[in-house]
Every structure is written in C-alpha cells, then in structure tokens.
Design an enzyme around this catalytic site. Sequence first.
Site, PDB file in Angstrom:
ATOM      1  N   HIS A 209      11.665 -24.091 -31.628  1.00  0.00           N
ATOM      2  CA  HIS A 209      10.647 -25.151 -31.674  1.00  0.00           C
ATOM      3  C   HIS A 209      11.244 -26.553 -31.605  1.00  0.00           C
ATOM      4  O   HIS A 209      10.511 -27.522 -31.527  1.00  0.00           O
ATOM      5  CB  HIS A 209       9.792 -25.015 -32.933  1.00  0.00           C
ATOM      6  CG  HIS A 209      10.521 -25.426 -34.183  1.00  0.00           C
ATOM      7  ND1 HIS A 209      11.406 -24.601 -34.817  1.00  0.00           N
ATOM      8  CD2 HIS A 209      10.512 -26.575 -34.875  1.00  0.00           C
ATOM      9  CE1 HIS A 209      11.895 -25.224 -35.867  1.00  0.00           C
ATOM     10  NE2 HIS A 209      11.389 -26.434 -35.936  1.00  0.00           N
TER      11      HIS A 209
HETATM   12  C1  UD1 Z   1       7.951 -29.612 -38.008  1.00  0.00           C
HETATM   13  C2  UD1 Z   1       9.166 -30.260 -38.680  1.00  0.00           C
HETATM   14  C3  UD1 Z   1      10.363 -29.320 -38.582  1.00  0.00           C
HETATM   15  C4  UD1 Z   1      10.027 -27.919 -39.067  1.00  0.00           C
HETATM   16  C5  UD1 Z   1       8.799 -27.398 -38.311  1.00  0.00           C
HETATM   17  C6  UD1 Z   1       8.395 -26.013 -38.749  1.00  0.00           C
HETATM   18  C7  UD1 Z   1       9.265 -32.736 -38.495  1.00  0.00           C
HETATM   19  C8  UD1 Z   1       9.936 -33.858 -37.812  1.00  0.00           C
HETATM   20  N1  UD1 Z   1       9.535 -31.495 -38.001  1.00  0.00           N
HETATM   21  O1  UD1 Z   1       8.228 -29.536 -36.608  1.00  0.00           O
HETATM   22  O2  UD1 Z   1      11.408 -29.849 -39.374  1.00  0.00           O
HETATM   23  O3  UD1 Z   1      11.128 -27.062 -38.854  1.00  0.00           O
HETATM   24  O4  UD1 Z   1       7.716 -28.313 -38.539  1.00  0.00           O
HETATM   25  O5  UD1 Z   1       7.376 -25.494 -37.955  1.00  0.00           O
HETATM   26  O6  UD1 Z   1       8.526 -32.951 -39.425  1.00  0.00           O
HETATM   27  N2  UD1 Z   1       0.999 -28.219 -33.731  1.00  0.00           N
HETATM   28  C9  UD1 Z   1      -0.122 -27.440 -33.577  1.00  0.00           C
HETATM   29  N3  UD1 Z   1      -0.662 -26.868 -34.684  1.00  0.00           N
HETATM   30  C10 UD1 Z   1      -0.156 -27.042 -35.916  1.00  0.00           C
HETATM   31  C11 UD1 Z   1       0.995 -27.843 -36.060  1.00  0.00           C
HETATM   32  C12 UD1 Z   1       1.558 -28.408 -34.950  1.00  0.00           C
HETATM   33  O7  UD1 Z   1      -0.628 -27.244 -32.480  1.00  0.00           O
HETATM   34  O8  UD1 Z   1      -0.698 -26.491 -36.898  1.00  0.00           O
HETATM   35  C13 UD1 Z   1       1.610 -28.855 -32.531  1.00  0.00           C
HETATM   36  C14 UD1 Z   1       1.409 -30.355 -32.545  1.00  0.00           C
HETATM   37  O9  UD1 Z   1       0.293 -30.711 -31.849  1.00  0.00           O
HETATM   38  C15 UD1 Z   1       2.668 -30.860 -31.877  1.00  0.00           C
HETATM   39  C16 UD1 Z   1       3.700 -29.805 -32.162  1.00  0.00           C
HETATM   40  O10 UD1 Z   1       3.013 -28.635 -32.586  1.00  0.00           O
HETATM   41  O11 UD1 Z   1       2.488 -30.940 -30.495  1.00  0.00           O
HETATM   42  C17 UD1 Z   1       4.713 -30.256 -33.155  1.00  0.00           C
HETATM   43  O12 UD1 Z   1       4.204 -30.376 -34.479  1.00  0.00           O
HETATM   44  P1  UD1 Z   1       4.937 -31.336 -35.560  1.00  0.00           P
HETATM   45  O13 UD1 Z   1       4.347 -31.156 -36.900  1.00  0.00           O
HETATM   46  O14 UD1 Z   1       5.021 -32.699 -35.001  1.00  0.00           O
HETATM   47  O15 UD1 Z   1       6.414 -30.859 -35.605  1.00  0.00           O
HETATM   48  P2  UD1 Z   1       7.042 -29.393 -35.577  1.00  0.00           P
HETATM   49  O16 UD1 Z   1       7.648 -29.200 -34.241  1.00  0.00           O
HETATM   50  O17 UD1 Z   1       6.078 -28.351 -36.067  1.00  0.00           O
END
Ligand code: UD1
Length: 364
Positions: A209
């Site tokens: 991820h």
């Molecule tokens: C976050 C944490 C990372 C952790 C990971 C576990 C930061 C910088 N990163 O990364 O340390 O290892 O979580 O999963 O805080 N999204 C969805 N649904 C959700 C959540 C996210 O669709 O329930 C999508 C968002 O729209 C976005 C992407 O996933 O496009 C990233 O989500 P984000 O929370 O920004 O960071 P993670 O990559 O999940």
Amino acid sequence: MKIDLIAGARPNFVKLAPLVDAILQYRKQGCDLDYRIVHTGQHYDLEMSQSFFDELNIPKPDVNLDVRSGTQAEQTGAVMAGYEKLLTDEKPDLCVVFGDINSTMAAAITAKKMHLDVAHVEAGLRSGDLEMPEEVNRIVTDSISDLFFTTSRSASENLKGAGVDESRIFFVGNTMIDTLLKHQKSLRPPTDPKLRDLEPDSYLVLTMHRPKNVDDATLLASTLKTILVCCPDHKVVFPAHPRTAKALDKIGIEDSRLIASPPLGYLEFNYLVSQSAAVITDSGGITEETTRMGIPCLTLRDSTERPETVEIGTNELAGTRPETITPMLKKLVSGKWKKGAIPELWDGRAAERIVGHIVEFYGL
Ligand code: UD1
C-alpha cells in the site's frame, strides 16, 4: 485521570484494543482511570475500520472526527481542527497516540498546543527515510511527547540519542503482538470462496500500500510479474488496500495464480498468514506479526523502522526493484529461509505494562 485514545487507521485499532482491556483491568483494581476513544475517521470503509472494532471487541468510539481521505496536509489539518474543537469542549488529562499515521502526529500536536501531556505508543522507531510520510510523523510526534512506550531496546536508544530523558522512556513490548496472541485461537478461514479452500503452504500472502510501490502502475505491474515468475509453484493471495485496488484496476493483470481480494478482516487475514508459505509486504506491522508467528517474510522496501524483525525475526529487506527482489524471492520459496526468534517482551503483556507505567508516573 481521563485518557484520550486516538485511532485513525487499521494498524491503530490493533494497537489500541489491548490498551482498553488493560485500562479496564486497572480500573477494576480501584485505579481512577477513564478513557475516551477518539476515531479520527482516516479509515472509514467497513473492512478498513468497523470490522476491526467488531472482531477485536473494541468499544464503539466515543467520537468520530470523520476526516476521511485527502492530501497529507488536508488530512493532518482536518484531524487538528476536529480534535482542537473536541478538546475545547472537553479536555482529558492525557492524550495517547499510536504508531506513525497522519492522525497520530496531528492529534499529538493539537494536544500539546492545548497543554496536555502526550504519550506515544510505539515511540522511537526510525527508518531513516524521510520520503516516507510515516517517518516525518514519527519524528514530529516524538519531538513533543511526554511519555514514550517502545517496542524494542533500539527504539529506546533512538530516543535517548535524540535527547529524551531516560526517565520518560519505557521499553514495554508490542501491543500489536498483545492483540495477535489474544486472538490466535479465534483466527478463522476467509469466507470468500476464492480464499476458503487454499491448502496450507501452497500460497504466498502479498500486501502493498506504500505510495512508492503502488502509485506507479508500471512498477506495480512489474513487481507482480516478478513475484509470479520467481515463485512458479505458489499461488499469490493479494488482499488489496483501497489505494492499491485503484492501481490494480488500471493495470488489469490476469493470472490464474494471482488471487486478488478486497481488504480482509483481522481474523481472516491473520489466519491466511498463519497458514501461508511466506508473506511479501511493504507494511511494517505485518513484519512484526510474521516474526511472532515464525512465518518467512520479505519486505518490499529499502529500509525498516523495525530492525529487530530482520536481526531477530523472520524478515528480510528486498528493496523495490525487480533486480533486487528476484534473488530474494527465489530464496523465500527455496525452503531455506531463516527460522527467526521472538523479540524480547513480545509476550502479550505490553498494554498491561503501559498502563502500569502511567499509573505509577502520575501516582494514581
Ligand atoms: C495509512 C497510513 C499508513 C498505514 C496504513 C494502513 C499515513 C500517512 N499512512 O496509509 O502508515 O500503514 O494507513 O492501512 O497515515 N481509502 C479508502 N478507504 C478507507 C481508507 C482509505 O478508500 O477506508 C483510500 C483513500 O481514499 C486514499 C487511500 O486509500 O486514496 C489512502 O488512504 P490514507 O489513509 O491516506 O493512507 P493509507 O495509504 O491507508
């Protein structure tokens, strides 16, 4: 004493669960402790959030700031604004933050500016790679925390090196492992028909991820092809994080041995890991779980903030390019992987120690 427990994303929920249990235990023994769970809403999909609360028996959050997705700054700013408002209405005595996500740093800064003590669970980890948002979050959070709970002696040393007073650093073990050990007997096979009947050891579990690994579709496609070519006798089970699923859709890779699925709940995911031949990942927490379970693990990164998983456990770093991944993948499925041992204090009692130190530090 009133404690805010801040959680925003998947790995936070796993770390928070045993702390709630430990607080309730201490309360039973007459300690004046109360808690409030503040969910920032950074993760919000059913399988990224609610399923963890259900499966790990975490009480419903008292508050949800509902910040959702955004750029690094948008997400950080939204947590700060939401938490500041909450603290203005009702201020606890201590704010406990977990790990290294945007919500961790944002809540820590906000609490500190409102003159609250901040305790950081999983303090002192350093990858040395400032291109990772998580590394910035770790450094900033540790620079303003008051109490530091570490998972390893090397993390405690990092903090001492940064000038933190020794009396505030507590090497307690790993709350993620507390959760794993508590639920080990309840792990269960996935209900998804594609994943239900996999033979033990016949497959690898893959998770990715990190923006560096998945945002570039060409690199993601080449990584997947390399894995499939180097591990011809194994299926590759790939529960894809939402960020990764978007990238996967773009590249549209088809291979009968590649089994992609939506993100899995905690109990199903760790069941699959426990029965797998090996794990390939870019997560930090998963390298700790595989180390505790004794499952071979290859990390698709150049650095780790959790060196004990490599020095003591079953993890090895492979970098992110096909040239460096290829020989490591061949070794991973050769049956000659190192056995690994269990790091000190990864015994299921970290949360109990954390609450014990809080009680003693504040004389409760
Ligand atoms: C976050 C944490 C990372 C952790 C990971 C576990 C930061 C910088 N990163 O990364 O340390 O290892 O979580 O999963 O805080 N999204 C969805 N649904 C959700 C959540 C996210 O669709 O329930 C999508 C968002 O729209 C976005 C992407 O996933 O496009 C990233 O989500 P984000 O929370 O920004 O960071 P993670 O990559 O999940």
